[in-house]
Design an enzyme around this catalytic site. Sequence first.
Site, PDB file in Angstrom:
ATOM      1  CG  HIS A 139      -1.974  -1.016   1.237  1.00 54.20           C
ATOM      2  ND1 HIS A 139      -3.264  -0.808   0.812  1.00 54.20           N
ATOM      3  CD2 HIS A 139      -1.911  -2.308   1.627  1.00 54.20           C
ATOM      4  CE1 HIS A 139      -3.957  -1.920   0.964  1.00 54.20           C
ATOM      5  NE2 HIS A 139      -3.162  -2.852   1.455  1.00 54.20           N
ATOM      6  CE  LYS A 160      -6.181  13.963   1.132  1.00 56.00           C
ATOM      7  NZ  LYS A 160      -6.407  12.772   0.327  1.00 56.00           N
ATOM      8  NE  ARG A 161      -3.204   9.828  10.847  1.00 56.04           N
ATOM      9  CZ  ARG A 161      -2.865   8.865  11.695  1.00 56.04           C
ATOM     10  NH1 ARG A 161      -3.635   7.811  11.875  1.00 56.04           N
ATOM     11  NH2 ARG A 161      -1.755   8.961  12.400  1.00 56.04           N
ATOM     12  CE  LYS A 211      -2.180  10.717   3.789  1.00 52.74           C
ATOM     13  NZ  LYS A 211      -2.898   9.948   2.743  1.00 52.74           N
ATOM     14  CB  THR A 230     -10.109   5.122  -0.701  1.00 54.26           C
ATOM     15  OG1 THR A 230      -9.614   5.397   0.617  1.00 54.26           O
ATOM     16  CG2 THR A 230      -9.431   3.882  -1.232  1.00 54.26           C
ATOM     17  CE  LYS A 263     -13.879   6.184   1.347  1.00 58.07           C
ATOM     18  NZ  LYS A 263     -12.960   6.149   2.503  1.00 58.07           N
TER      19      LYS A 263
HETATM   20  C1  Z15 Z   1      -2.238   3.477   4.903  1.00 54.65           C
HETATM   21  O1  Z15 Z   1      -3.402   4.037   5.263  1.00 54.65           O
HETATM   22  C2  Z15 Z   1      -1.906   3.356   3.561  1.00 54.65           C
HETATM   23  C3  Z15 Z   1      -0.724   2.763   3.223  1.00 54.65           C
HETATM   24  C4  Z15 Z   1       0.123   2.282   4.200  1.00 54.65           C
HETATM   25  O2  Z15 Z   1       1.274   1.671   3.890  1.00 54.65           O
HETATM   26  C5  Z15 Z   1      -0.211   2.420   5.549  1.00 54.65           C
HETATM   27 CL1  Z15 Z   1       0.865   1.855   6.746  1.00 54.65          CL
HETATM   28  C6  Z15 Z   1      -1.385   3.004   5.898  1.00 54.65           C
HETATM   29  C7  Z15 Z   1      -2.886   3.840   2.526  1.00 54.65           C
HETATM   30  C8  Z15 Z   1      -2.263   4.612   1.372  1.00 54.65           C
HETATM   31  O3  Z15 Z   1      -1.520   5.704   1.855  1.00 54.65           O
HETATM   32  C9  Z15 Z   1      -3.372   5.102   0.439  1.00 54.65           C
HETATM   33  O4  Z15 Z   1      -2.845   5.745  -0.694  1.00 54.65           O
HETATM   34  C10 Z15 Z   1      -4.232   3.916  -0.006  1.00 54.65           C
HETATM   35  O5  Z15 Z   1      -5.361   4.368  -0.724  1.00 54.65           O
HETATM   36  C11 Z15 Z   1      -4.688   3.110   1.187  1.00 54.65           C
HETATM   37  O6  Z15 Z   1      -3.593   2.729   1.994  1.00 54.65           O
HETATM   38  C12 Z15 Z   1      -5.441   1.852   0.779  1.00 54.65           C
HETATM   39  O7  Z15 Z   1      -4.720   1.134  -0.175  1.00 54.65           O
END
Ligand code: Z15
Length: 760
Positions: free
Chosen positions: A314, A495-496, A501, A602, A606
């Site tokens: 991810h 978002k975080r 970001k 994601t 939305k």
């Molecule tokens: C996280 O929320 C995501 C990736 C990671 O490696 C960790 Cl540790 C947490 C997110 C991505 O930043 C985001 O771009 C992606 O849409 C989401 O995972 C689901 O795949």
Amino acid sequence: MNTMAAMARNQFHKSIEDISDQELYYLLLDLIKDKSKGLATNHSKKKLYYVSAEFLIGKLLVNNLLNLGIYDQVEEELQAHGRSLTEVEEAEKEPSLGNGGLGRLASCFLDSIASLGMNGDGIGLNYHFGLFRQFFDNNQQTAKPDDWLGGRTWLNRTETTFTVPFKNGPVASTLYEIDIIGFKKGERNRLRLFDLDTVNSDLIQWGTIQFDKKNIPENLTLFLYPDDSDHAGRMLRIYQQYFMVSNAAQLIIREALERGSNLHDLADYAVIQINDTHPTFIIPELIRLLTEDHDFTFEEAVAVVRQVVAFTNHTILSEALEKWPLADIEAVQPEIANIICRLDRQIKEEFPDNHAVEIIDGSNTVHMASIAIHFGFSTNGVARLHSEILVNSELKAFADIYPEKFSNKTNGITFRRWIMAANPRLAHLIDQSIGDQWHQGISDLSDLRKEKNNKDFMNQLAQIKQANKDRLAEHLRVSKRIEIKPDSIIDVQIKRIHEYKRQQMLALYIIYKYFDIKNGNRPQTPITILFGGKAAPAYTIAQDIIHLILTLSALIKEDPEVAPYLQVEFVPNYNVTEAEYLIPAADISEQISLASKEASGTGNMKFMLNGALTICTLDGANVEIAERVGKDNIYTFGKSSDEIIDLYANNAYNPQDYYNRPAIKPLVDFIVSPEMIRLGHESQLRRLYEDIKNKDYFMAMIDLEEYIALKDKMYQDYEDQEAWLDKVLVNISEAGYFSSDRTILEYNEDIWHLEVDDPE
Ligand code: Z15
């Protein structure tokens, strides 16, 4: 449904009219749990286990009612007694078992898996305090424990227990379950969360808790991995991960045996999808269990595991790619460390001197992704661009060895939660136009394009957006004490908080706009910029970015020249529930990550589905969104991911080149201006200023000028509501591809190969 009145009388000795929202919620919880127990569980031979350290499930009441197909019926019954589901919803606490996109994706997937009639459960941990609750105090984030387990919940305690053998001694687990109800399927799957009976919640009384490895039984599942920047935090994470996967592996083996497997044929009974590297220890753990308890040779065990485990990556951010010192793993579970060493030797023999694919590197550090790729049968990325970057650069050495293992599965979102539950008015409008086929399965919304010249439809579309803005304004007023103008342009970044970001880039835009308005360029329609998101407590720059935004917000509020035209708010404690208010109300979706860094995103999907227009870089799934809606219906800007990857490779980004540009310097300098220092904390503002000026590792300044110009154009375009709404319609019409039902059908077709029952 008279049962509801009877239940109220039985449990609370009152009529439905007289019970509290909380009591009514508990009543519905019992009613739904009871109905859910009556649903069939899937018994097909092969079963998916989606193992994840996080499940960001959100509230379940409305979704469960929708999926059971009894939402309207229950709402009607409540209305007859003068009650309504909207009030009851408030009484539900949101489970706090995830950080962000990764955990939310897992939850969308569970909904789709159940709704498509596949046999698949989630496996994770039951964190007692989950992720922290965020408050703002003195223009700073403060973090408090989230007691989400207080009161009754959707969890069902089971009799299932396993023993997890840590080096410090065995620990007993307890399995809890949450039913995952398929949409109008008459079937359910489960989210299975492991916990310990011995966890001691009193330990959080002392505030920040130090992990004590001599006391695993009392604190292992207290928090969702909090601060991992110090050694204690990292050790906690290894302990948690091993606890999760040992339980998962024991459960999977037990269930396969029950269904008739001899374990050599485990691949006919089970497929395990691991969500990022966090559950990677399941590979050595399965090998340990098969060899120690089931008479497998090491080679036989490895062969079985290689047919059963599949890995999803991810991120390409190095700080998120897990690496553990071998000694730390040894301290938690020596046998697992041994097995990893043996796997490492095997790889070193097979691929001599290929350091890029090593499991254990020259400094005795274990690379978790390396284990997952060598000993899993599948590796996938989460958007086309991300998967290409994996194959062509990040994981090239692996893709060269195993090209057939690599694939892309572009993320998706469940339409049941993200439009039917969160934006029912829009869902009904769509139903009226194209029917309700899109509720489940391949969700093709493209026929909506026919409404372009239907004045009545387009008016309703506008009215629904306005109603959602009114609803958001009311919600923020009542539960956050924030007053916004419901008729302003609602521009949202949620978002975080992370440098990649680039919330700090939007903050620099706000400084630009503040100057511009003071210079007399007043926006026609007032603008409201809303932020939401938590920052890891140990992530200093992220804390400073929050501080900058809160300080700017305060500055603008007290400036009568600017306040009527521009408002900036940071919505505290952003979570799934807040997202469900914010997204349907948004006009503008901010997806402005540094190209190449956001694997997918994601939230972008939305917003699009709910009729916001996107301003974005060509990163992650934005690329696929842009491709579908066409360039006239999205606002893209910035350097390409290839350009950014080149800049990093050649160390060629010099922040000073950008800082010294006349359009940029005054914006960055304003961070430490007397006005800002009067309202904020000088040391923090200065630290962020120095960082942006001298380091700017995620290149906030590189796209800034383009971003400013494009945002101003976007606000200008908003003034032509007819043209704007045409673009909105195209965005909604093209959102169908981003349904997680489509994503899950792809996983199944290419990776899982589960039986799917015939659609009725
Ligand atoms: C996280 O929320 C995501 C990736 C990671 O490696 C960790 Cl540790 C947490 C997110 C991505 O930043 C985001 O771009 C992606 O849409 C989401 O995972 C689901 O795949």
